[in-house]
Design a protein around this motif. Structure first.
Motif, PDB file in Angstrom:
ATOM      1  N   GLY A 142       5.709  64.076  23.222  1.00 55.45           N
ATOM      2  CA  GLY A 142       6.593  63.855  24.374  1.00 55.45           C
ATOM      3  C   GLY A 142       7.113  62.427  24.402  1.00 55.45           C
ATOM      4  N   LEU A 143       8.210  62.235  25.139  1.00 52.15           N
ATOM      5  CA  LEU A 143       8.845  60.906  25.168  1.00 52.15           C
ATOM      6  C   LEU A 143       8.217  59.980  26.215  1.00 52.15           C
ATOM      7  N   GLY A 144       7.270  60.513  26.987  1.00 55.73           N
ATOM      8  CA  GLY A 144       6.614  59.674  27.998  1.00 55.73           C
ATOM      9  C   GLY A 144       7.585  59.234  29.088  1.00 55.73           C
ATOM     10  N   GLU A 145       7.456  57.995  29.524  1.00 56.54           N
ATOM     11  CA  GLU A 145       8.274  57.523  30.657  1.00 56.54           C
ATOM     12  C   GLU A 145       9.773  57.640  30.365  1.00 56.54           C
ATOM     13  N   THR A 146      10.149  57.427  29.099  1.00 56.61           N
ATOM     14  CA  THR A 146      11.572  57.557  28.740  1.00 56.61           C
ATOM     15  C   THR A 146      12.063  58.967  29.089  1.00 56.61           C
ATOM     16  N   GLY A 147      11.228  59.963  28.792  1.00 58.68           N
ATOM     17  CA  GLY A 147      11.582  61.352  29.101  1.00 58.68           C
ATOM     18  C   GLY A 147      11.751  61.550  30.607  1.00 58.68           C
ATOM     19  N   LEU A 148      10.874  60.917  31.374  1.00 56.52           N
ATOM     20  CA  LEU A 148      10.982  61.034  32.842  1.00 56.52           C
ATOM     21  C   LEU A 148      12.286  60.407  33.324  1.00 56.52           C
ATOM     22  N   LYS A 149      12.669  59.309  32.678  1.00 57.00           N
ATOM     23  CA  LYS A 149      13.930  58.641  33.067  1.00 57.00           C
ATOM     24  C   LYS A 149      15.130  59.550  32.776  1.00 57.00           C
ATOM     25  N   TYR A 150      15.079  60.244  31.652  1.00 53.70           N
ATOM     26  CA  TYR A 150      16.184  61.163  31.319  1.00 53.70           C
ATOM     27  C   TYR A 150      16.250  62.307  32.338  1.00 53.70           C
ATOM     28  N   LEU A 151      15.073  62.773  32.755  1.00 58.54           N
ATOM     29  CA  LEU A 151      15.043  63.852  33.755  1.00 58.54           C
ATOM     30  C   LEU A 151      15.682  63.371  35.058  1.00 58.54           C
ATOM     31  N   LYS A 152      15.358  62.144  35.434  1.00 59.15           N
ATOM     32  CA  LYS A 152      15.911  61.578  36.667  1.00 59.15           C
ATOM     33  C   LYS A 152      17.434  61.432  36.537  1.00 59.15           C
ATOM     34  N   ALA A 153      17.881  61.053  35.333  1.00 56.02           N
ATOM     35  CA  ALA A 153      19.323  60.914  35.097  1.00 56.02           C
ATOM     36  C   ALA A 153      19.999  62.282  35.213  1.00 56.02           C
ATOM     37  N   ALA A 154      19.317  63.314  34.689  1.00 56.62           N
ATOM     38  CA  ALA A 154      19.870  64.673  34.763  1.00 56.62           C
ATOM     39  C   ALA A 154      19.947  65.132  36.217  1.00 56.62           C
ATOM     40  N   LYS A 155      18.957  64.745  36.995  1.00 58.29           N
ATOM     41  CA  LYS A 155      18.963  65.091  38.420  1.00 58.29           C
ATOM     42  C   LYS A 155      20.153  64.424  39.108  1.00 58.29           C
ATOM     43  N   GLY A 159      22.185  67.284  40.418  1.00 59.85           N
ATOM     44  CA  GLY A 159      21.598  67.645  41.719  1.00 59.85           C
ATOM     45  C   GLY A 159      20.388  68.561  41.566  1.00 59.85           C
ATOM     46  N   LEU A 160      20.048  68.920  40.314  1.00 61.90           N
ATOM     47  CA  LEU A 160      18.866  69.773  40.111  1.00 61.90           C
ATOM     48  C   LEU A 160      17.603  68.976  40.431  1.00 61.90           C
ATOM     49  N   LEU A 161      16.607  69.640  41.003  1.00 60.60           N
ATOM     50  CA  LEU A 161      15.308  68.986  41.191  1.00 60.60           C
ATOM     51  C   LEU A 161      14.583  69.012  39.848  1.00 60.60           C
ATOM     52  N   VAL A 162      13.544  68.210  39.729  1.00 61.77           N
ATOM     53  CA  VAL A 162      12.853  68.090  38.441  1.00 61.77           C
ATOM     54  C   VAL A 162      11.384  68.505  38.560  1.00 61.77           C
ATOM     55  N   VAL A 163      10.965  69.429  37.672  1.00 60.98           N
ATOM     56  CA  VAL A 163       9.542  69.766  37.555  1.00 60.98           C
ATOM     57  C   VAL A 163       9.079  69.356  36.165  1.00 60.98           C
ATOM     58  N   THR A 164       7.979  68.612  36.106  1.00 61.18           N
ATOM     59  CA  THR A 164       7.525  68.103  34.822  1.00 61.18           C
ATOM     60  C   THR A 164       6.009  67.908  34.834  1.00 61.18           C
ATOM     61  N   PRO A 173       1.619  57.263  39.513  1.00 64.69           N
ATOM     62  CA  PRO A 173       2.730  56.448  40.032  1.00 64.69           C
ATOM     63  C   PRO A 173       4.074  56.769  39.356  1.00 64.69           C
ATOM     64  N   LEU A 174       4.036  57.080  38.071  1.00 59.08           N
ATOM     65  CA  LEU A 174       5.274  57.448  37.358  1.00 59.08           C
ATOM     66  C   LEU A 174       5.844  58.752  37.910  1.00 59.08           C
ATOM     67  N   PHE A 175       4.959  59.696  38.160  1.00 55.99           N
ATOM     68  CA  PHE A 175       5.411  60.998  38.659  1.00 55.99           C
ATOM     69  C   PHE A 175       5.905  60.900  40.099  1.00 55.99           C
ATOM     70  N   GLU A 176       5.290  60.008  40.872  1.00 55.16           N
ATOM     71  CA  GLU A 176       5.763  59.790  42.254  1.00 55.16           C
ATOM     72  C   GLU A 176       7.205  59.290  42.196  1.00 55.16           C
ATOM     73  N   LYS A 177       7.486  58.516  41.164  1.00 54.79           N
ATOM     74  CA  LYS A 177       8.807  57.888  41.053  1.00 54.79           C
ATOM     75  C   LYS A 177       9.872  58.846  40.488  1.00 54.79           C
ATOM     76  N   TYR A 178       9.492  59.624  39.499  1.00 59.58           N
ATOM     77  CA  TYR A 178      10.510  60.393  38.772  1.00 59.58           C
ATOM     78  C   TYR A 178      10.537  61.903  39.026  1.00 59.58           C
ATOM     79  N   ALA A 179       9.435  62.483  39.467  1.00 61.52           N
ATOM     80  CA  ALA A 179       9.382  63.956  39.564  1.00 61.52           C
ATOM     81  C   ALA A 179       9.578  64.440  40.994  1.00 61.52           C
ATOM     82  N   ASP A 180      10.106  65.657  41.124  1.00 58.36           N
ATOM     83  CA  ASP A 180      10.168  66.296  42.448  1.00 58.36           C
ATOM     84  C   ASP A 180       8.995  67.249  42.620  1.00 58.36           C
ATOM     85  N   ILE A 181       8.568  67.841  41.504  1.00 53.32           N
ATOM     86  CA  ILE A 181       7.431  68.770  41.527  1.00 53.32           C
ATOM     87  C   ILE A 181       6.539  68.379  40.348  1.00 53.32           C
TER      88      ILE A 181
END
Ligand code: PEP
Ligand code: MN
Length: 338
Positions: A142-155, A159-164, A173-181
């Motif tokens: 997995g891409l780690g935090e970079t992957g979370l950043k891409y998910l946030k960019a896609a959101k 407007g899609l929510l993100v589950v990861t 703390p990373l998931f609090e910042k980048y994930a919706d679920i």
């Protein structure tokens, strides 16, 4: 709790058990039958957890009459919990929620294009792992935090929510910042420290059933999260290991009505991981919704040949589009919307 005494139990043994129950400020109720005596216990039975009554002399067996998963049980909570996922989306109500996307986030361009595509077909949540639980340590992790950043960019773009998926308590703390679920994967369903940690978060949690876990284990895992204060728990059936090898896992479709009857938590089906092959995915997804699931989480990829992970089971975008059309018909037939 019911304590069944042996036919041979003496009065002294029975009196000792009664005294132990009273010591815990519980009320014993004795029913003497022709052959056997049964002691019922009234009060907070949790107190008896520290007493292994089975080993007391004169005891034949102990029967639990209450469900061990108290907070997630439907017994005292008849309505299905409607969980708020984003500003405009809930799960557990009339609306079927569709979460779709690649198994793993591979690069920004592909993720954005897939996000637009699944959104156009009607998905409201984008799935994609940035931290991957791979069977082999040599496979892509997995891409780690970079992957979370891409998910946030896609959101941000769609407007899609993100589950990861989250695998490590230190990443909260990373998931609090980048994930919706926050997704807890099958392999971590019984990682109790992880469950307690996400139980302290306010983010909704998608808890997947372990591949070798019973429904009772599954509900106890949900209870771990719920009892820490996080009541936004969504259950996900994703198939279990059986002797069958023609699919990757056996989707336990029976778990849907069982879960619906035992718990008030919403239930979703993952048709991708049990199928293992894309040609089986749509049928499992449709069966899940027809059986009463509140949503699906499904893998979609536009170029499975290049997919880093789970390419064989990824639906192509046009297959996903067709599935959505079929799911809308099923939703309508069972009084739900999509
Ligand atoms: C996934 O969703 O990609 C995944 C790894 O699922 P599971 O935990 O159900 O195997
Ligand atoms: Mn996958």
């Amino acid at each position: 709790m019911l304590i069944v005494l042996k036919k041979t139990a003496t009065k002294k043994q029975a009196d000792h058990i009664l005294a132990e129950i009273k010591k815990l400020k519980l009320k014993p109720v004795v029913s003497k039958g022709v052959e056997k005596t049964v002691i019922g216990v009234i009060g907070d039975e949790a107190k008896l957890r520290t007493k292994p009554l089975e080993v007391f002399a004169g005891v034949e067996r102990v029967i639990d009459v209450q469900t061990p998963f108290k907070m997630v049980s439907r017994e005292d909570h008849r309505q299905t919990s409607e969980i708020k996922l984003g500003k405009n989306l809930t799960i557990g109500g009339k609306e079927i929620v569709v979460m779709a996307g690649p198994c793993t986030v591979e690069n920004k361009k592909r993720l954005l294009s897939l996000a637009h595509s699944v959104k156009e077909s009607g998905a409201t949540v984008l799935r994609g792992g940035a931290f991957k639980p791979r069977t082999s340590p040599y496979d892509f992790q997995g891409l780690g935090e970079t992957g979370l950043k891409y998910l946030k960019a896609a959101k941000k773009e769609t407007g899609l929510l993100v589950v990861t998926e989250m695998m490590d308590v230190r990443d909260l703390p990373l998931f609090e910042k980048y994930a919706d679920i926050i997704q807890i994967g099958a392999r971590n369903m019984q990682n109790y420290n992880l469950l307690k940690e996400v139980g302290k978060s306010k983010k909704p949690v998608l808890l997947k059933r372990g591949m070798a876990n019973t429904i009772k284990d599954f509900l106890m895992a949900a209870e771990y999260i719920y009892s820490q204060g996080n009541h936004s728990v969504i259950l996900c059936e994703r198939g279990i290991r059986t002797f069958e090898t023609s699919t990757r896992f056996s989707l336990d479709i029976g778990s849907v009505p069982v879960l619906k009857s035992e718990t008030h938590l919403p239930v979703v089906i993952d048709p991708s991981h049990p199928a293992g092959k894309r040609k089986y995915v749509a049928a499992l997804a449709k069966a899940g919704i027809a059986a009463g699931a509140d949503g699906i989480i499904v893998e979609v990829h536009d170029n499975p040949e290049e997919a880093v992970c789970d390419g064989p089971q990824a639906l192509l975008p046009d297959m996903f589009e067709t599935l959505m059309t079929d799911l809308r018909k099923i939703a309508q037939a069972i009084g739900r919307s999509l």
